[in-house]
Design an enzyme around this catalytic site. Structure first.
Site, PDB file in Angstrom:
ATOM      1  CB  ALA A  12      -4.927  -1.077   8.852  1.00 47.45           C
ATOM      2  CB  SER A  14      -5.447   6.751   6.041  1.00 44.11           C
ATOM      3  OG  SER A  14      -4.062   6.768   6.310  1.00 44.11           O
ATOM      4  N   GLY A  15      -5.273   5.682   3.210  1.00 40.55           N
ATOM      5  CA  GLY A  15      -4.457   5.475   2.015  1.00 40.55           C
ATOM      6  C   GLY A  15      -4.077   6.822   1.447  1.00 40.55           C
ATOM      7  CG  HIS A 237       4.206  -6.824   3.256  1.00 44.69           C
ATOM      8  ND1 HIS A 237       5.112  -6.663   4.270  1.00 44.69           N
ATOM      9  CD2 HIS A 237       3.014  -7.025   3.846  1.00 44.69           C
ATOM     10  CE1 HIS A 237       4.489  -6.778   5.437  1.00 44.69           C
ATOM     11  NE2 HIS A 237       3.216  -6.997   5.204  1.00 44.69           N
ATOM     12  CG  ASP A 238       2.428  -2.237   4.803  1.00 41.08           C
ATOM     13  OD1 ASP A 238       2.989  -3.293   5.150  1.00 41.08           O
ATOM     14  OD2 ASP A 238       1.366  -1.828   5.321  1.00 41.08           O
ATOM     15  CB  THR A 260      -1.081  -0.113  12.161  1.00 43.12           C
ATOM     16  OG1 THR A 260      -1.678   1.032  11.566  1.00 43.12           O
ATOM     17  CG2 THR A 260      -2.139  -0.904  12.882  1.00 43.12           C
ATOM     18  CG  ASN A 297       4.757  -9.098  12.199  1.00 40.08           C
ATOM     19  OD1 ASN A 297       4.536  -8.051  11.633  1.00 40.08           O
ATOM     20  ND2 ASN A 297       4.950 -10.239  11.561  1.00 40.08           N
ATOM     21  CD  GLN A 305      -2.752   3.357  14.551  1.00 42.58           C
ATOM     22  OE1 GLN A 305      -3.318   2.286  14.374  1.00 42.58           O
ATOM     23  NE2 GLN A 305      -1.754   3.758  13.779  1.00 42.58           N
ATOM     24  N   GLY A 403       5.462   6.269   9.839  1.00 37.72           N
ATOM     25  CA  GLY A 403       4.731   7.282  10.601  1.00 37.72           C
ATOM     26  C   GLY A 403       5.167   7.374  12.049  1.00 37.72           C
TER      27      GLY A 403
END
Length: 466
Positions: A12, A14-15, A237-238, A260, A297, A305, A403
């Site tokens: 959401a 960065s890539g 899906h990540d 995130t 979730n 962030q 991350g």
């Protein structure tokens, strides 16, 4: 030199393009391109700039060619639920609206007029989130029916990028399950449900699984990037990709894919769509090899962030962690409260939540961060209890990947709050899972167990004792 595989992992914010190859049985990663991402406002809607994202996808692929490291295959993963509509000419209809847009407000009630929340969970096993694809489509049906009437194809975000690369329109299973319209029994679109809801059946594409070879790059893309390769479906899906990279040899591992969002769960072979599972707000998302990611979730590092953006200045996350660890503020907020999904100001929202519940109100960055980190750790501890009660299993360790596995203070708090050891790493879990799926397709890794053993051998894992 062993062949290269390219993971394009878009989150959401960065890539990045990660090239990977095997060397002496170990996976070696190289980041070749990184680019920013974020929601933009278009026509009053929070949207994704998919044209810019696709331009960045091609730019990163060009860099591979410039390095002389041509991948044998490429795969894209992103977040879940969001989609693009195409007309009969393959032209985009409307915006690629983002899940944090307010268009789904009240759309759950519209869906429940047709099927009750309980029956919907029993059919799909997917936890209610107001931004799920099922509610986004209802928002279109109610507010912009002309867009649905014109649409011939719906492609979820990674499916759209694969379509742009290969010219093949297909829907990848792990991504599709997050939208709340896939049957955990048939592992395919629930067309009876879709018809009931009045969504056009024609727009739903053929379902494919991770490891499917879609084809090769289109002539146009080949010309632009300077090479040809296969387009291979990872778990798009990540979280589906991140879970592939959990470095465990156990079938009963507990994981947190931390970014995130914090996705906390385990793998099960049969979905649990019971009322008890629904009451615990657990979800059965599709995973690699038709395993289910039985998870919750949790709001995750989005809160940090946001606070960093608001009052963090130039400080890095490590510095914010360090400052937070020196605070003794005892206040806790419910990280899963919808109030934290997209508030106008996260810092003030956290302060208000503490004030309203009669707790100490945090002052300044360090205290606000401390409240968030401690609240997350408490939320993890509660979620473990729920998972243990639902699966009848006792978990003796938590694997934190992604991350957020770098957040040392949060890892220590998690070990303390849960009373069990935390194993943190690898940080690049999503990209690693993405390339692992490509390597399994190519026969370089013998299967999921071999892939996870390779991850364990290839990357540092840090332990935190309770």
């Amino acid at each position: 030199m062993n062949p290269y595989y390219l993971a394009i992992d878009i989150g959401a914010s960065s890539g990045r393009h990660i090239l990977a190859h095997l060397e002496d049985g170990k996976m070696v990663l190289e980041e070749v391109h990184r680019f920013p991402n974020g929601m933009v406002e278009k026509d009053g809607e929070n949207s994704w700039d998919v044209d810019e994202l696709f331009a960045q996808i091609k730019l990163g692929m060009k860099k591979c060619a410039q390095l002389g490291k041509i991948p044998v295959s490429v795969g894209v993963d992103t977040w879940g639920v969001d989609f693009v509509l195409l007309d009969g000419n393959g032209e985009r209809i409307g915006n690629a609206v983002a899940y944090r847009d307010g268009r789904t407000k009240g759309m759950d009630e519209e869906v429940y007029k047709i099927i009750s929340e309980r029956d919907l969970y029993a059919r799909t096993g997917i936890q209610k989130a107001i931004f799920n694809t099922i509610y986004q489509l209802m928002a279109l049906k109610v507010r912009k029916p002309e867009q649905l009437a014109k649409a011939e194809v719906m492609l979820l975000m990674p499916d759209y990028f694969h379509y742009m690369l290969s010219g093949v329109a297909a829907t990848e299973y792990t991504e599709a399950t997050t939208g709340q319209m896939v049957s955990p029994e048939t592992k395919d679109w629930d067309m009876e449900l879709i018809e009931k809801l009045g969504y056009p059946k024609r727009i739903f594409q053929k379902m494919v699984t991770p490891g499917t070879v879609l084809g090769e790059l289109t002539a146009e893309v080949q010309k632009e990037v300077g090479f040809n390769c296969k387009v291979v479906e990872p778990a798009t899906h990540d979280t589906g990709s991140a879970v592939i990279a959990v470095p465990t040899d156990s079938d009963d591992a507990l994981y947190i894919s931390s970014g995130t969002w914090s996705l906390m769960g385990t793998e099960i072979l049969k979905a649990d769509c019971s009322p008890e599972s629904m009451a615990n707000n657990l979800t059965n998302e599709g995973g690699y090899d038709y395993r289910f990611r039985y998870l919750k979730n949790i709001m995750g590092l989005w809160m940090i962030q946001s606070v960093k953006k608001e009052i963090g200045g130039d400080l890095g996350y490590g510095e914010i962690c360090e400052m937070a660890s020196r605070c003794a503020i005892p206040s806790i907020v419910d990280c899963n409260d919808d109030r934290f999904l997209a508030p106008a100001n996260m810092t003030e929202e956290v302060r208000s939540a503490c004030r309203e519940s009669g707790q100490q109100v945090p002052e300044g960055l360090a205290e606000v961060a401390s409240v968030i980190y401690n609240s997350l750790a408490q939320c993890y501890a509660q979620t473990i209890k729920q998972l243990e009660s639902m699966t009848g299993k006792k978990y003796d360790r938590i694997h934190i990947v992604g991350g957020g596995s770098n957040a040392e203070y949060l890892n220590r708090l998690t070990a303390k709050a849960t009373g069990i050891p935390v194993y943190a790493g690898p940080t690049e879990a999503t990209a690693i899972g993405n390339v692992a799926a490509q390597m399994m397709t190519a026969g370089e890794l013998a299967g999921l167990k071999a892939a996870r053993a390779c991850v364990f051998d290839s990357f540092p894992i840090t332990q935190y004792q309770p």
